[in-house]
Scaffold this motif. Structure first.
Motif, PDB file in Angstrom:
ATOM      1  N   GLY A 269      30.497  41.714  28.190  1.00  0.00           N
ATOM      2  CA  GLY A 269      30.983  43.078  28.399  1.00  0.00           C
ATOM      3  C   GLY A 269      31.002  43.488  29.852  1.00  0.00           C
ATOM      4  N   GLU A 270      30.301  42.731  30.723  1.00  0.00           N
ATOM      5  CA  GLU A 270      30.256  43.028  32.158  1.00  0.00           C
ATOM      6  C   GLU A 270      31.329  42.251  32.939  1.00  0.00           C
ATOM      7  N   LEU A 271      32.178  41.505  32.238  1.00  0.00           N
ATOM      8  CA  LEU A 271      33.195  40.711  32.921  1.00  0.00           C
ATOM      9  C   LEU A 271      34.171  41.627  33.653  1.00  0.00           C
ATOM     10  N   PRO A 272      34.414  41.394  34.957  1.00  0.00           N
ATOM     11  CA  PRO A 272      35.341  42.253  35.716  1.00  0.00           C
ATOM     12  C   PRO A 272      36.728  42.305  35.081  1.00  0.00           C
TER      13      PRO A 272
ATOM     14  N   GLU B 215      33.323  48.833  22.108  1.00  0.00           N
ATOM     15  CA  GLU B 215      34.368  49.765  21.679  1.00  0.00           C
ATOM     16  C   GLU B 215      34.475  50.944  22.660  1.00  0.00           C
ATOM     17  N   LYS B 216      33.344  51.401  23.160  1.00  0.00           N
ATOM     18  CA  LYS B 216      33.355  52.473  24.160  1.00  0.00           C
ATOM     19  C   LYS B 216      33.965  51.969  25.461  1.00  0.00           C
ATOM     20  N   ALA B 217      33.648  50.711  25.828  1.00  0.00           N
ATOM     21  CA  ALA B 217      34.216  50.122  27.046  1.00  0.00           C
ATOM     22  C   ALA B 217      35.732  50.002  26.934  1.00  0.00           C
TER      23      ALA B 217
ATOM     24  N   SER C 210      37.556  49.575  30.595  1.00  0.00           N
ATOM     25  CA  SER C 210      36.834  48.538  31.338  1.00  0.00           C
ATOM     26  C   SER C 210      36.783  47.209  30.589  1.00  0.00           C
ATOM     27  N   PHE C 211      37.310  47.176  29.346  1.00  0.00           N
ATOM     28  CA  PHE C 211      37.340  45.919  28.602  1.00  0.00           C
ATOM     29  C   PHE C 211      38.609  45.894  27.755  1.00  0.00           C
ATOM     30  N   ARG C 212      39.308  44.756  27.787  1.00  0.00           N
ATOM     31  CA  ARG C 212      40.589  44.635  27.086  1.00  0.00           C
ATOM     32  C   ARG C 212      40.374  44.475  25.581  1.00  0.00           C
ATOM     33  N   GLU C 213      41.163  45.221  24.833  1.00  0.00           N
ATOM     34  CA  GLU C 213      41.043  45.187  23.383  1.00  0.00           C
ATOM     35  C   GLU C 213      41.431  43.827  22.824  1.00  0.00           C
ATOM     36  N   ASP C 214      42.459  43.178  23.407  1.00  0.00           N
ATOM     37  CA  ASP C 214      42.902  41.890  22.875  1.00  0.00           C
ATOM     38  C   ASP C 214      41.833  40.805  23.047  1.00  0.00           C
TER      39      ASP C 214
END
Length: 459
Positions: free
Chosen positions: A245-248, A288-290, A295-299
């Protein structure tokens, strides 16, 4: 799988003879007529073994050897030398050559030298894999728990371990996400392959791409040699993306391509490498919040979470705490150590914000600082006394009322979970005779969970 051998020699006739003999022995062979061409082919195909002549027009075999070892230290190189130039062979061996052949040599000498080199490579790889497997088995023994929450987790692990489905493990820090990842690997058909872990939050953003996908020499300042990325290192095994989840955000498209196409391209490279890797990832953030925050891609989330596993925090499975305490006592040399009842109750009632990791650190500290083999309540740090439960705070009934039978059933289940389903200990905890507890269990149809064992509570 066929071994891939690269032959580098400017003598066309010898090159053809080597190619013919090696292909007849079942190897996949590529040839190059110069050191420059050989290094280019090596860069593209990463062969298992390189055979190079020592004296060639242009780049010498020693230069080829040095360049290969800078880029890939694990690659084996066999040097070909003319009769009377053993001193050059010795120099090559010092520079990292695995073996050498003196010309003229016959087919049997070639076959034996190549066979021994590849056997050596196979033994080295097997040794590494055995170390990984032993580590996996050691980690498996740390998966302690008899609570219903953990039984559900173990059930999912058993079902999905030997599949190729990507797994996303979610939970707070210290709940044992990597242990679950290692268990998935150790119980899969990939157990003989490598288990490679990378913490996406622990590596600087400008280095993370290189760590994941590798880079070629000269790709950026400081890239003095080729680097193999974690994806390639995990080929044939499992790649564990911890704190994914911390991946740029800027790296996520490249990760998505690797997941979709099963191939990676090193930083600065022009060739892609097909891979056979199972992906297991973990996060302690709300993905899900990210996604909502961008900040995080859904795919990527849907690619990673074909099988989601939610690990409960320790405070929600307090019945496992006595089991874990006993396990950590044995792990840290305190097999004979027991805990005073009041001390055990205080440890069970503590909320454990650091989860299982905090519990292990606490047990280890208590074992070191103890005066005897009985740990007393007054030996616990002050924070545990602050969370002791008073009789006035046991019940918080809702305003609309509550079923007495349901309340009794919940008390029986919780006492059994707290005491690892040891009926005698649970009865003492409730201050009732054991036969009364057994009657209540039969009345409310309370059964021992699958996998749990009686008589394992820390008493």
């Amino acid at each position: 799988m066929k071994h891939h051998i690269l032959v580098i020699d400017d003598d066309v006739s010898l090159r053809r003879v080597l190619e013919y003999n090696l292909e007849n022995d079942g190897y996949l062979v590529q040839t190059a007529s110069s050191g420059e061409e050989g290094l280019e082919l090596f860069q593209q195909h990463k062969p298992s073994l390189v055979i190079t002549d020592m004296k060639m027009t242009g780049m010498t075999g020693l230069t080829v050897l040095t360049s290969i070892k800078e880029r890939s230290p694990e690659t084996l190189v066999i040097i070909l030398t003319a009769f009377g130039t053993v001193d050059l062979a010795v120099e090559a061996m010092k520079a990292g050559a695995h073996d050498y052949l003196t010309k003229p040599f016959n087919r049997d000498e070639l076959r034996l030298t190549v066979k021994k080199a590849l056997e050596f490579k196979g033994l080295a790889e097997e040794n590494r894999r055995l170390k990984v497997e032993l580590s996996d088995r050691s980690e498996l023994r740390t998966m302690v728990g008899a609570s219903q929450q953990m039984e559900k987790v173990f059930g999912v692990v058993r079902k999905v371990a030997d599949t190729e489905a990507p797994v996303l493990i979610m939970g707070e820090s210290g709940t044992g996400k990597e242990l679950i990842a290692r268990s998935l690997h150790a119980n899969s058909s990939r157990r003989e392959g490598p288990f490679v872990a990378i913490n996406c939050a622990a590596i600087p953003r400008d280095l993370l791409e290189s760590e994941l996908f590798g880079h070629v020499k000269g790709a950026f300042t400081g890239a003095v040699r080729d680097k193999t990325g974690k994806f390639q290192l995990a080929d044939g095994g499992t790649l564990f993306l911890d704190e994914v989840g911390e991946l740029p955000v800027e790296l996520q498209p490249k990760l998505l391509r690797a997941l979709q196409e099963r191939e990676v391209e090193p930083v600065g490279g022009t060739c892609s490498y097909k891979l056979d890797v199972r992906i297991v990832s973990a996060t302690n953030v709300n993905i899900e919040k990210a996604i909502e925050q961008g900040s995080f891609r859904e795919d990527i989330y849907y690619r990673l979470s074909v099988i989601p596993i939610q690990l409960p925090p320790l405070r929600e499975r307090s019945g496992d705490i006595p089991l874990l305490i006993r396990y950590f006592c044995a792990k840290h040399g305190g097999e004979k150590v027991t805990f005073e009842k009041a001390a055990l109750v205080a440890l069970v009632n503590y909320p454990w914000p650091g989860n299982v990791r905090e519990l292990e650190n606490t047990v280890e500290r208590l074992l070191i600082m103890r005066d005897a083999d009985l740990v007393r309540l007054d030996e616990l740090p002050g924070k545990f006394h602050e969370h002791r439960v008073s009789t006035a705070s046991v019940l918080r009934l809702p305003e609309g009322g509550y079923s007495l039978e349901q309340l009794e059933r919940e008390a029986v289940v919780e006492s059994l979970e707290r005491n690892a389903w040891n009926q005698a200990a649970a009865a003492r905890f409730l201050r009732i005779p054991r036969h009364t507890l057994m009657y209540r269990m039969e009345k409310y149809q309370i059964a021992l969970p699958a996998g749990a064992r009686r008589g394992t509570a820390a008493e």
